[in-house]
Write a protein that holds these residues in place. Structure first.
Motif, PDB file in Angstrom:
ATOM      1  N   SER A  19      96.515  83.003  11.500  1.00  0.00           N
ATOM      2  CA  SER A  19      95.756  82.891  12.989  1.00  0.00           C
ATOM      3  C   SER A  19      96.197  81.529  13.754  1.00  0.00           C
ATOM      4  N   SER A  20      96.241  80.119  12.904  1.00  0.00           N
ATOM      5  CA  SER A  20      96.366  79.043  13.491  1.00  0.00           C
ATOM      6  C   SER A  20      97.815  78.993  14.085  1.00  0.00           C
ATOM      7  N   GLY A  21      98.764  79.712  13.476  1.00  0.00           N
ATOM      8  CA  GLY A  21     100.224  79.798  13.883  1.00  0.00           C
ATOM      9  C   GLY A  21     100.327  80.573  15.146  1.00  0.00           C
ATOM     10  N   VAL A  22      99.721  81.655  15.308  1.00  0.00           N
ATOM     11  CA  VAL A  22      99.655  82.304  16.564  1.00  0.00           C
ATOM     12  C   VAL A  22      99.071  81.577  17.722  1.00  0.00           C
ATOM     13  N   LEU A  23      98.092  80.619  17.466  1.00  0.00           N
ATOM     14  CA  LEU A  23      97.430  80.049  18.520  1.00  0.00           C
ATOM     15  C   LEU A  23      98.563  78.829  19.088  1.00  0.00           C
ATOM     16  N   TRP A  24      98.566  77.911  17.927  1.00  0.00           N
ATOM     17  CA  TRP A  24      99.303  76.770  18.279  1.00  0.00           C
ATOM     18  C   TRP A  24     100.881  76.911  18.699  1.00  0.00           C
ATOM     19  N   THR A  25     101.384  77.869  18.178  1.00  0.00           N
ATOM     20  CA  THR A  25     102.914  78.149  18.769  1.00  0.00           C
ATOM     21  C   THR A  25     102.919  78.530  19.894  1.00  0.00           C
ATOM     22  N   LEU A  26     101.679  79.244  20.295  1.00  0.00           N
ATOM     23  CA  LEU A  26     101.698  79.818  21.960  1.00  0.00           C
ATOM     24  C   LEU A  26     101.514  78.595  22.757  1.00  0.00           C
ATOM     25  N   VAL A  27     100.821  77.478  22.401  1.00  0.00           N
ATOM     26  CA  VAL A  27     100.652  76.207  23.247  1.00  0.00           C
ATOM     27  C   VAL A  27     101.983  75.547  23.221  1.00  0.00           C
ATOM     28  N   ILE A  28     102.898  75.360  22.343  1.00  0.00           N
ATOM     29  CA  ILE A  28     104.129  74.803  22.167  1.00  0.00           C
ATOM     30  C   ILE A  28     105.058  75.582  23.037  1.00  0.00           C
ATOM     31  N   ALA A  29     104.931  76.875  22.788  1.00  0.00           N
ATOM     32  CA  ALA A  29     106.033  77.707  23.618  1.00  0.00           C
ATOM     33  C   ALA A  29     105.763  77.387  25.260  1.00  0.00           C
ATOM     34  N   ALA A  30     104.306  77.438  25.508  1.00  0.00           N
ATOM     35  CA  ALA A  30     103.831  77.391  26.926  1.00  0.00           C
ATOM     36  C   ALA A  30     104.502  75.898  27.346  1.00  0.00           C
ATOM     37  N   LEU A  31     104.511  75.018  26.731  1.00  0.00           N
ATOM     38  CA  LEU A  31     105.036  73.454  27.268  1.00  0.00           C
ATOM     39  C   LEU A  31     106.523  73.596  27.232  1.00  0.00           C
ATOM     40  N   MET A  32     106.932  74.068  26.475  1.00  0.00           N
ATOM     41  CA  MET A  32     108.565  73.943  26.275  1.00  0.00           C
ATOM     42  C   MET A  32     109.168  75.097  27.356  1.00  0.00           C
ATOM     43  N   ASN A  33     108.750  76.072  27.699  1.00  0.00           N
ATOM     44  CA  ASN A  33     109.123  76.958  28.657  1.00  0.00           C
ATOM     45  C   ASN A  33     108.687  76.555  29.850  1.00  0.00           C
ATOM     46  N   LEU A  34     107.644  75.715  30.226  1.00  0.00           N
ATOM     47  CA  LEU A  34     107.347  75.073  31.463  1.00  0.00           C
ATOM     48  C   LEU A  34     108.292  74.067  31.784  1.00  0.00           C
ATOM     49  N   THR A  35     109.079  73.104  30.627  1.00  0.00           N
ATOM     50  CA  THR A  35     109.952  72.232  30.839  1.00  0.00           C
ATOM     51  C   THR A  35     111.314  73.199  31.477  1.00  0.00           C
ATOM     52  N   VAL A  36     111.587  74.039  30.910  1.00  0.00           N
ATOM     53  CA  VAL A  36     112.765  75.069  31.244  1.00  0.00           C
ATOM     54  C   VAL A  36     112.550  75.606  32.604  1.00  0.00           C
ATOM     55  N   ALA A  37     111.202  75.812  32.831  1.00  0.00           N
ATOM     56  CA  ALA A  37     111.132  76.297  34.235  1.00  0.00           C
ATOM     57  C   ALA A  37     111.217  75.448  35.195  1.00  0.00           C
ATOM     58  N   LEU A  38     110.835  73.959  35.155  1.00  0.00           N
ATOM     59  CA  LEU A  38     110.993  72.978  35.935  1.00  0.00           C
ATOM     60  C   LEU A  38     112.591  72.604  36.429  1.00  0.00           C
ATOM     61  N   GLY A  39     113.363  72.812  35.480  1.00  0.00           N
ATOM     62  CA  GLY A  39     115.036  72.526  35.775  1.00  0.00           C
ATOM     63  C   GLY A  39     115.295  73.763  36.463  1.00  0.00           C
ATOM     64  N   MET A  40     114.599  75.134  36.456  1.00  0.00           N
ATOM     65  CA  MET A  40     115.011  76.218  37.150  1.00  0.00           C
ATOM     66  C   MET A  40     114.573  75.997  38.403  1.00  0.00           C
ATOM     67  N   ALA A  41     113.238  75.627  38.827  1.00  0.00           N
ATOM     68  CA  ALA A  41     112.816  75.264  40.125  1.00  0.00           C
ATOM     69  C   ALA A  41     113.552  74.472  40.940  1.00  0.00           C
ATOM     70  N   GLU A  42     114.158  73.485  40.333  1.00  0.00           N
ATOM     71  CA  GLU A  42     114.845  72.513  41.036  1.00  0.00           C
ATOM     72  C   GLU A  42     116.380  73.056  41.481  1.00  0.00           C
ATOM     73  N   LEU A  43     116.831  73.651  40.663  1.00  0.00           N
ATOM     74  CA  LEU A  43     118.078  74.362  41.101  1.00  0.00           C
ATOM     75  C   LEU A  43     117.956  75.625  42.222  1.00  0.00           C
ATOM     76  N   ALA A  44     116.855  76.259  42.010  1.00  0.00           N
ATOM     77  CA  ALA A  44     116.166  77.112  42.836  1.00  0.00           C
ATOM     78  C   ALA A  44     116.004  76.655  44.402  1.00  0.00           C
ATOM     79  N   SER A  45     115.656  75.564  44.211  1.00  0.00           N
ATOM     80  CA  SER A  45     115.189  74.433  45.631  1.00  0.00           C
ATOM     81  C   SER A  45     116.696  74.021  46.277  1.00  0.00           C
ATOM     82  N   ALA A  46     117.632  73.801  45.412  1.00  0.00           N
ATOM     83  CA  ALA A  46     118.994  73.190  45.798  1.00  0.00           C
ATOM     84  C   ALA A  46     119.697  74.310  46.267  1.00  0.00           C
ATOM     85  N   TYR A  47     119.404  75.476  45.658  1.00  0.00           N
ATOM     86  CA  TYR A  47     120.542  76.736  45.986  1.00  0.00           C
ATOM     87  C   TYR A  47     119.823  78.066  46.120  1.00  0.00           C
TER      88      TYR A  47
END
Length: 526
Positions: free
Chosen positions: A57-85
């Motif tokens: 159970s702890s793995g289900v919860l804490w990996t979700l938090v980590i995945a959310a933060l890391m995918n937000l990082t990826v999303a920020l990079g994509m958002a910048e490209l979407a704004s540029a092009y």
């Protein structure tokens, strides 16, 4: 036509494309589509059994938090490209613009192929789970019924076709439908959480067990390796956040609004953020499920094949409530399938109008009446239905191959980011509304490292010793699609695809005109 629409159309024409679809989406309706497609709390329900086996159970919860933060990082990079092009081609178009001239066409082609494969694999996984839920509910009331793979495939195809028909015949209603699905999904989440907690009271698991327990049922690896494997399951819930980028030609002010959709900003470019609805919706659902589990062994080896059904039934003890909650869950996932086809059809259409794929002329056609890429939608349905036949032969192979969705989608997200970081961001990115500034380079680099890490993890066998029946086929899928992409490029596409041709023609025309003006000035000066 409003002045804003005229300005948006002029911007699109400056890229070399003719506006052919109405800007039917508002900021809120496209945000709703993004939420419906990503469907993180639903993805948690899909993977909850394997996640529990790997990291408790702890793995289900804490990996979700980590995945959310890391995918937000990826999303920020994509958002910048979407704004540029801002372009419906998204990764396909961005890769072309940031790559060097000699590699631009190849980078663009690979990005398109990888992204489309990811979309189709994701669609297959969603439709297959909806089909499994439908049959499981029927089996709940008819215990003697035995689910056969071909039964599930027929149901899978029916769901796939229905989602496609809504996209073609009901395209004008899709924005409103996604708004309704957003409200329905959040309401379903709230009702489900209350229902399972209220019915299970007071038989809850302890807080210590939920948040700190690390016992795992998978004895193939040590706990640290299993925690990493669980990260992959959690990442599955964040696929598809590029959907807004593929709708850039159907929303006003795409260079401003598309980044808002990708990273969920409300008052962009300020710091007021609409909380990551996806992560916030997934976490309470996950915690609620952990509290109400009674028999972990039955969750990990459910007679119905659905761990989520067992969780609902253990919590409520009611066949009726369980079936109603599952039906609502399936409707939310069906909305995800509809949104997937909406986004993937735009990806195929956008790259096909530049002759990126076989049958591009046909795939690039916009239906005159429905004003959407109907042909691209048909191809999506046909190939995804054929792919689903793998499930009839081997459910294990199908499940493993669907896991490749994570790899292909995430790789498509970081190809243009990696190229921009390598070539120098200031050299390839124009002035843009959403600018990461000094944080841009580390965000791009971290995104690439994260995705490379996930690609390796996805290929690790989940069970040892490895046999034909439990083999992880992800590496084979990656190898096959990579080989096909490279061979197709070498023998066919490199001869017919030279990148966004219309853009090149516009630039060449601009250079000719500029040269003409310069020559005229020089003549007058003489």
């Amino acid at each position: 036509m409003s002045s804003q629409e005229e300005a948006d159309d002029r911007e699109l024409e400056a890229q070399g494309y003719i506006p052919v679809m109405p800007r039917r989406f508002s900021l809120w309706s496209l945000l709703s589509l993004g939420f419906t497609l990503t469907a993180t709390w639903n993805a948690v329900g899909i993977t909850i059994g394997s996640s529990l086996a790997e990291s408790s159970s702890s793995g289900v919860l804490w990996t979700l938090v980590i995945a959310a933060l890391m995918n937000l990082t990826v999303a920020l990079g994509m958002a910048e490209l979407a704004s540029a092009y801002p372009s419906s081609g998204a990764q396909y178009y961005w890769s072309y613009k940031v790559a060097s001239p000699e590699w631009a066409s190849f980078a663009s082609y690979v990005s398109s192929c990888v992204s489309i494969c990811g979309w189709w694999l994701g669609l297959a996984s969603v439709c297959n789970f909806v089909a499994a839920v439908v049959l499981a509910i029927y089996q709940l009331y008819v215990p003697e019924y035995r689910i056969h793979p071909w039964h599930q495939w027929l149901c899978y195809v029916a769901i796939l076709c229905l989602a496609a028909l809504l996209n073609v015949l009901g395209m004008s209603l899709i924005p409103a439908l996604n708004e309704c699905l957003l409200y329905f999904s959040l309401s379903t989440l709230a009702v489900t959480t209350v229902a399972i907690l209220a019915n299970a009271y007071p038989n809850y698991q302890s807080n210590t067990r939920i948040f700190t327990d690390t016992e795992n049922m998978n004895r193939s690896y040590n706990k640290s390796i299993l925690f990493i494997l669980c990260l992959l399951n959690s990442t599955y819930g964040f696929m598809g956040f590029d959907a807004g980028a593929h709708m850039a030609e159907e929303i006003p002010s795409p260079s401003i609004n598309v980044p808002k959709i990708i990273v969920r900003f409300v008052s962009f470019p300020h710091t007021t953020v609409l909380s990551r609805l996806i992560a916030e919706a997934a976490l309470p659902f996950s915690i609620s499920c952990m509290y109400v589990i009674i028999d972990v062994e039955r969750i990990l080896n459910p007679p119905s094949g659905l761990s989520l059904l067992e969780i609902y039934h253990q919590a409520t003890g009611s066949r009726l409530i369980t079936s109603l909650l599952l039906a609502a869950f399936a409707i939310c996932l069906f909305g995800c399938a509809v949104a997937n086809i909406t986004g993937s059809s735009r990806q195929i259409w956008a790259s096909s109008r530049d002759n990126c794929h076989p049958m591009s002329t046909w795939l690039a056609v916009i239906h005159a009446r429905h004003q959407m890429p109907a042909n691209a939608t048909c191809v999506t349905v046909i190939l995804t239905a054929i792919y689903g036949l793998i499930f009839v032969g081997s459910t294990t192979a199908f499940a493993s191959m669907v896991s490749a969705n994570i790899v292909f989608m995430m790789v498509s997200y970081v190809i243009p980011q990696g190229i921009a970081a390598y070539r120098g961001r200031s050299n390839v990115l124009p002035a843009r509304n959403f600018d990461l500034g000094k944080f841009g380079l580390p965000i791009n680099v971290i995104s690439c490292i994260w995705v490379g890490f996930l690609a390796v993890v996805a290929c690790v066998p989940t069970v040892r010793p490895v046999s034909l029946s439990n083999m992880n086929w992800v590496s084979a899928v990656i190898l096959f699609i990579t080989a096909y992409t490279l061979l197709a490029w070498h023998f066919w596409q490199r001869h017919s695809f030279k990148g966004p041709k219309r853009r090149q023609q516009v630039e060449e025309q601009g250079l000719v005109q500029a040269s003409g003006h310069l020559a005229e000035k020089e003549r007058k000066a003489d």
